[in-house]
Design an enzyme around this catalytic site. Sequence first.
Site, PDB file in Angstrom:
ATOM      1  N   TYR A 162      -5.058   8.786  -6.517  1.00  0.00           N
ATOM      2  CA  TYR A 162      -5.290   9.574  -5.199  1.00  0.00           C
ATOM      3  C   TYR A 162      -4.496   8.291  -4.283  1.00  0.00           C
ATOM      4  CZ  TYR A 162      -8.313  11.011  -1.420  1.00  0.00           C
ATOM      5  OH  TYR A 162      -8.610  11.440  -0.587  1.00  0.00           O
ATOM      6  N   ASP A 164       0.495   1.889  -4.557  1.00  0.00           N
ATOM      7  CA  ASP A 164      -0.912   1.769  -4.061  1.00  0.00           C
ATOM      8  C   ASP A 164      -2.062   1.211  -4.390  1.00  0.00           C
ATOM      9  OD1 ASP A 164      -3.440   2.867  -2.434  1.00  0.00           O
ATOM     10  OD2 ASP A 164      -2.724   4.673  -2.555  1.00  0.00           O
ATOM     11  N   LYS A 177      -9.348  -0.506   2.362  1.00  0.00           N
ATOM     12  CA  LYS A 177     -11.523  -1.173   1.828  1.00  0.00           C
ATOM     13  C   LYS A 177     -10.863  -2.576   1.995  1.00  0.00           C
ATOM     14  CE  LYS A 177     -10.813   2.209  -1.213  1.00  0.00           C
ATOM     15  NZ  LYS A 177     -12.284   3.582  -0.996  1.00  0.00           N
TER      16      LYS A 177
HETATM   17  N1  PMP Z   1      -5.590   4.691  -1.787  1.00  0.00           N
HETATM   18  C1  PMP Z   1      -5.862   5.247  -2.662  1.00  0.00           C
HETATM   19  C2  PMP Z   1      -5.917   4.116  -3.695  1.00  0.00           C
HETATM   20  C3  PMP Z   1      -7.722   5.153  -2.762  1.00  0.00           C
HETATM   21  O1  PMP Z   1      -8.665   4.535  -3.782  1.00  0.00           O
HETATM   22  C4  PMP Z   1      -8.318   6.251  -1.238  1.00  0.00           C
HETATM   23  C5  PMP Z   1      -9.634   6.129  -0.736  1.00  0.00           C
HETATM   24  N2  PMP Z   1     -10.384   5.615  -1.984  1.00  0.00           N
HETATM   25  C6  PMP Z   1      -7.247   5.743  -0.643  1.00  0.00           C
HETATM   26  C7  PMP Z   1      -5.782   5.405  -0.641  1.00  0.00           C
HETATM   27  C8  PMP Z   1      -7.242   6.469   0.889  1.00  0.00           C
HETATM   28  O2  PMP Z   1      -8.263   5.741   1.832  1.00  0.00           O
HETATM   29  P1  PMP Z   1      -9.186   6.459   3.248  1.00  0.00           P
HETATM   30  O3  PMP Z   1     -10.323   6.492   2.353  1.00  0.00           O
HETATM   31  O4  PMP Z   1      -9.228   4.360   3.777  1.00  0.00           O
HETATM   32  O5  PMP Z   1      -8.075   6.728   3.750  1.00  0.00           O
END
Ligand code: PMP
Length: 420
Positions: free
Chosen positions: A144, A228, A256
Amino acid sequence: MSIERNQSQKIYNRAKLLIPGGVNSPFRAIGEKLPIAIARGKGPFIWDADGNKYIDYLLSCGPLILGHANPVIVEAVKKQAELGSGFGTITELEVNLAELITGAYKSIEKMRFVNSGTEATMSAIRLARGFTGRDKIAKFKGNYHGHSDSLLVGLSEGITNNTTRDTLIVPYNNTQTLENVLETEGQNIAAIIVEPTAANMGLILPNEDFLPRLRQLADDYGIVLIFDKVLTGFRITPGGAESIYGVKPDLVTLGKVIGGGLPVGAYGGKKEIMDYLAPLGPVFQAGSQAGNALGMAAGAAQLKYLLENPNIYQELNQRTKKLTDGIAQASKEAEIPVVIKAIGSIFSLAFYNSMITNHQEALQVNTDMFGRWFVGMLSRGIHLAKGSLEVNYLSIVHNDEQINETIEAAKDTLKELKNK
Ligand code: PMP
């Protein structure tokens, strides 16, 4: 066991009238029967609007590695709030946080701040497209990367056919399908984006040859390799996947933990790619609140603390292991098969009777049992992630007392599940 939740119920009823599903992110939906509205958090605990206390393993979906309302962050934010929350122009605060991040991540030579993980991955994809002059991207099933159109293909309505055509989705941890795709499409692919440690289908660690092979393929075809690290960045080690697996990406996305609980994302990597961004280059990306002062102050306070106390990571590993070993033992005693996995201070839990190694298996888990487990744990004062695809987190202020309490709650909950 029943817990009073009148105030939470009232808040949820009001929320439903104005906010679709009563939630600002669908991951938060826990259904009509169990609304809990959180009023405050301190250390490893949160309290709901009725005053019920929970040990929290969600930690605002990961950022709060120092726990809720840690004085280190509170003081930094307070101090900055007195000085102004943002200016729409450069500040030393942005440079300070960028220096901390680039100092830790060897692959990040230059970087940009944005306001979320979604923005980070979306912007990295656009940059890779601009840099290579190619349209398509490859991503992995079960990874994701936030909710931008290109990266949400197959998971939502509202995405155009053209966007769908440009996103190629291949299995994680096995490069054979990707290699077949590259044979015909290799010259059209701008980026391969991957969670080096997958944490959105429960935890799935990369096979030994997976990331090195991705690096090789990206090099062979002139593709930008994006790691990512929004979820895992500064959670497992300060140096990122490259420091664990020895594979360097071209671009990295973060979020995060780097914001200390405030909305901060970032992307960065090779100088020659990053300098393709406006105002130096032709790829546009902007943000009114990008690098806002409060987020930068919170993020820098948190990272500074982590980098100055690197033994934290080992301690977090040990505590997480103690917790997951305890839950695994409880599941054995109750004779309920549980797959529990951990890396750093992240762990996932699913009801399944063999190891989960891929997305397909991650989707076959017993969700009904998970729902009852979640409710059972919540009623015993333990707040966990709401599904087995999502992960849980520990902070440095989750101590033995809370870990033991959680293991006891797990024993009782699993016994209850067994007897139903
Ligand atoms: N990349 C990864 C690997 C994630 O786990 C997440 C959200 N958990 C995101 C991108 C998206 O981040 P955000 O919810 O801050 O938009």
